[in-house]
Design a protein around this motif. Structure first.
Motif, PDB file in Angstrom:
ATOM      1  N   LYS A  76       2.931 -13.105  -3.123  1.00 65.36           N
ATOM      2  CA  LYS A  76       1.159 -12.576  -3.053  1.00 65.36           C
ATOM      3  C   LYS A  76       0.546 -13.853  -3.284  1.00 65.36           C
ATOM      4  N   LEU A  77       0.939 -14.999  -3.861  1.00 68.28           N
ATOM      5  CA  LEU A  77       0.069 -16.380  -4.195  1.00 68.28           C
ATOM      6  C   LEU A  77      -0.273 -16.869  -2.752  1.00 68.28           C
ATOM      7  N   LEU A  78       1.460 -16.891  -1.871  1.00 65.93           N
ATOM      8  CA  LEU A  78       1.086 -17.720  -0.111  1.00 65.93           C
ATOM      9  C   LEU A  78      -0.243 -17.150   0.813  1.00 65.93           C
ATOM     10  N   TYR A  79       0.000 -15.408   0.259  1.00 67.42           N
ATOM     11  CA  TYR A  79      -0.383 -15.090   1.261  1.00 67.42           C
ATOM     12  C   TYR A  79      -0.986 -13.641   0.499  1.00 67.42           C
ATOM     13  N   PRO A  80      -2.724 -13.784   0.344  1.00 62.23           N
ATOM     14  CA  PRO A  80      -3.085 -13.271   0.019  1.00 62.23           C
ATOM     15  C   PRO A  80      -3.969 -11.966   0.714  1.00 62.23           C
ATOM     16  N   ASP A  81      -3.860 -12.456   1.863  1.00 66.24           N
ATOM     17  CA  ASP A  81      -4.512 -11.254   2.495  1.00 66.24           C
ATOM     18  C   ASP A  81      -3.735 -10.027   3.095  1.00 66.24           C
ATOM     19  N   PHE A  82      -2.557  -9.988   2.635  1.00 65.14           N
ATOM     20  CA  PHE A  82      -1.109  -9.795   2.811  1.00 65.14           C
ATOM     21  C   PHE A  82      -1.435  -8.259   1.870  1.00 65.14           C
ATOM     22  N   SER A  83      -1.290  -7.401   1.543  1.00 63.69           N
ATOM     23  CA  SER A  83      -0.075  -6.184   0.839  1.00 63.69           C
ATOM     24  C   SER A  83       0.724  -6.251   0.108  1.00 63.69           C
ATOM     25  N   MET A 117       1.561  -7.344  11.467  1.00 69.17           N
ATOM     26  CA  MET A 117       0.232  -6.713  13.367  1.00 69.17           C
ATOM     27  C   MET A 117      -0.857  -6.869  12.090  1.00 69.17           C
ATOM     28  N   ASN A 118      -1.899  -5.515  12.759  1.00 62.64           N
ATOM     29  CA  ASN A 118      -2.834  -5.566  11.830  1.00 62.64           C
ATOM     30  C   ASN A 118      -2.485  -4.694  10.191  1.00 62.64           C
ATOM     31  N   ARG A 119      -1.503  -4.139  10.524  1.00 64.15           N
ATOM     32  CA  ARG A 119      -1.056  -3.017   9.233  1.00 64.15           C
ATOM     33  C   ARG A 119      -0.642  -4.478   7.820  1.00 64.15           C
ATOM     34  N   LYS A 120      -0.965  -5.109   7.087  1.00 62.18           N
ATOM     35  CA  LYS A 120      -0.660  -5.993   6.804  1.00 62.18           C
ATOM     36  C   LYS A 120      -0.276  -5.377   5.219  1.00 62.18           C
ATOM     37  N   GLU A 121       1.195  -5.364   5.518  1.00 57.56           N
ATOM     38  CA  GLU A 121       1.563  -4.488   4.023  1.00 57.56           C
ATOM     39  C   GLU A 121       3.294  -4.864   4.390  1.00 57.56           C
ATOM     40  N   ILE A 122       3.235  -5.413   3.249  1.00 57.77           N
ATOM     41  CA  ILE A 122       5.602  -5.434   3.408  1.00 57.77           C
ATOM     42  C   ILE A 122       6.008  -4.616   1.745  1.00 57.77           C
ATOM     43  N   HIS A 123       7.072  -4.282   2.423  1.00 62.73           N
ATOM     44  CA  HIS A 123       7.062  -2.913   0.979  1.00 62.73           C
ATOM     45  C   HIS A 123       8.686  -3.792   0.640  1.00 62.73           C
ATOM     46  N   LEU A 124       9.205  -3.754  -0.437  1.00 71.74           N
ATOM     47  CA  LEU A 124      10.341  -4.490  -1.031  1.00 71.74           C
ATOM     48  C   LEU A 124      10.563  -3.551  -2.333  1.00 71.74           C
TER      49      LEU A 124
END
Length: 502
Positions: free
Chosen positions: A366-373, A409-416
């Motif tokens: 989350k810190l490395l990729y602030p533009d991702f959700s 791609m366009n939707r920068k969203e990761i679910h864990l």
């Protein structure tokens, strides 16, 4: 001088010649034979001793019984022993009613005792107080020595050994000495029986040794068959290291079967390491060929004329540095993969708190990729642990999360998602990127496989990350799988057995 050199070479050859080892089968057979021989010898000696003692005791008891019976009958007389009263005394218990006093008539009607006394091996002599023989059952002449008490000895007369007993006869009526009884009992039958017993025991012992040798050899051959199979397997692998042969399955469930299984497991691990090293060399050689060729082409271009053109020089240097950087990354990843395939015994037994490591890694991304959700669903109980080295578990999560970020791609969203059921831990990492086709989905865990090579190279991928993650999971009893829809995204599933929840 020549002779001295020949002698020296001869002794050097003796010193350097290979040692011959004695087969375990031969050793086992020899030990079994020696053990049976000693056992049979002890048994034979004990049997011989007990049997001969019993025979001697039986013979002596019979002799004592006969002597006592004769002495008792003769002691009923009140006068010195004569032919007439001795004969009358010996046949006194007979049921014969013939009262004839003649010696001939008396001898004809001797009772069973007299019949017993007349057996060939028994010689009975009756003496009067004057040491004169008055009755004898054998014509043999035996020296007589008067005595006032019973004497028993073993004598050899005319090469015949036997018991010689002399006993005084004391009258029960007058309490005076009225004669002597001397008995010589031959031990010929005893010696014959003893000789036959010795011969029988020797035959039994020889037969026992032969049987023990055969049985020992058969047992050794049977029990050492797995060892021979192991030796044959080792020799075959020694002659041809690439042979994929193993010890056949042993039906007997014993220690040798356990040893054979352990040996096969060791061979599997060795073969796996050998294959890994060969694969490592082949993969590195294959993957380094392209960047080396690119760098070589730019250097040749610069060497010919490009160094005089600033734009060409700059472009060639930038491309070469980029390829060198990729080579460094590639070598590092290959080394990581090689280390992963050789997890040490100390690491494989370590426990890792799943929630702690996952939350920490998730926060780092989350810190490395602030533009991702980044979204995490955690349904795990507290302190759930799996048997895996902490650094390896973290490395696996980083590879999967980095892969999800890289191909979004366009939707920068990761679910864990973290969950557990049936004593199994399940981790799901989902992205909404370009997805993977069904044909490519089966190959994504292969080394250096890239779905879109041009796109992967642009993103800095070498196709080793998923191979490392899969190898890490399998080393600790887990597994990784993936589901994907082209253009929609991909979900990676990681399964591990739960060790503890305390």
């Amino acid at each position: 001088m020549c002779d001295a050199l020949l002698i020296k070479k001869y002794f050097e050859g003796l010193k350097n010649r290979p040692k011959r080892y004695l087969s375990i089968t031969v050793k086992w057979t020899a030990v079994t034979a020696i053990f049976i021989f000693i056992l049979f010898t002890i048994f034979s000696l004990v049997t011989y001793k007990i049997s001969t003692n019993m025979l001697v005791r039986s013979e002596r008891d019979n002799l004592e019984k006969t002597l006592n019976e004769v002495t008792q009958k003769l002691s009923m007389q009140d006068q010195e022993l004569t032919i007439q009263n001795s004969t009358q005394a010996l046949k006194a218990a007979s049921s014969n009613k013939n009262n004839s006093d003649t010696l001939e008539s008396s001898m004809m009607h001797l009772n069973p005792l007299i019949s017993e006394l007349s057996q060939p091996s028994l010689s009975v002599y009756i003496f009067n107080p004057s040491n004169k023989v008055i009755f004898q059952t054998n014509k043999k002449i035996i020296p007589f020595t008067p005595t006032l008490k019973k004497q028993v000895s073993i004598k050899t007369l005319d090469n015949i050994s036997g018991y010689l007993v002399v006993n005084p006869v004391i009258s029960q009526k007058t309490n005076r000495l009225i004669g002597y009884v001397q008995i010589f009992y031959e031990l010929t039958s005893f010696y014959e029986i003893r000789q036959k017993l010795i011969l029988t025991l020797i035959i039994l012992e020889l037969a026992g040794i032969v049987l023990s040798v055969l049985l020992g050899y058969a047992l050794a051959a049977y029990f050492l068959r797995p060892v021979r199979k192991m030796a044959d397997t080792v020799n075959a692998i020694k002659a041809e290291p690439q042979l994929d042969i193993r010890i056949p399955n042993l039906k007997a469930k014993d220690e040798l079967t356990y040893l054979a299984d352990a040996f096969n497991n060791m061979l599997d691990r060795m073969q796996k390491f050998i294959d890994s090293q060969q694969q490592f060399v082949e993969d590195v050689s294959h993957e380094l060929r392209t960047p080396v060729a690119i760098i070589e082409g730019h250097l040749k271009l610069l060497n010919r004329w490009g160094k005089d053109d600033p734009s060409v020089l700059e472009e060639s240097l930038a491309a070469s540095l980029q390829e060198i950087s990729r080579m460094k990354t590639l070598v590092q990843e290959m080394l990581d993969l090689s280390r992963v395939e050789q997890v040490s015994l100390t690491q494989i037994n370590e426990l890792t708190d799943v929630e702690e490591v996952t939350v920490q890694t998730f926060s780092n991304f989350k810190l490395l990729y602030p533009d991702f959700s980044f979204i995490m669903d955690n349904d795990l109980p507290k302190n759930l642990k799996i048997k895996m080295f902490r650094n390896h578990f973290e490395q696996m999560l980083i590879i999967l999360l980095d892969n999800a970020v890289k191909y979004s791609m366009n939707r920068k969203e990761i679910h864990l998602t973290l969950s557990s059921s049936n004593n199994q831990l399940e981790i799901a990492i989902q992205d909404f990127g370009e997805g993977i086709s069904e044909d490519d989905l089966e190959k994504i865990f292969n080394r250096f496989y890239r779905v879109d090579k041009a796109r992967s190279r642009f993103k800095g991928g070498n196709g080793l990350g998923l191979s490392i993650a899969q190898q890490l999971a399998e080393n600790y009893g887990g597994k990784i799988s993936a589901d994907s829809v082209l253009g929609k995204g991909t979900i990676f599933y990681v399964m591990f057995p739960i060790v503890s929840t305390n």
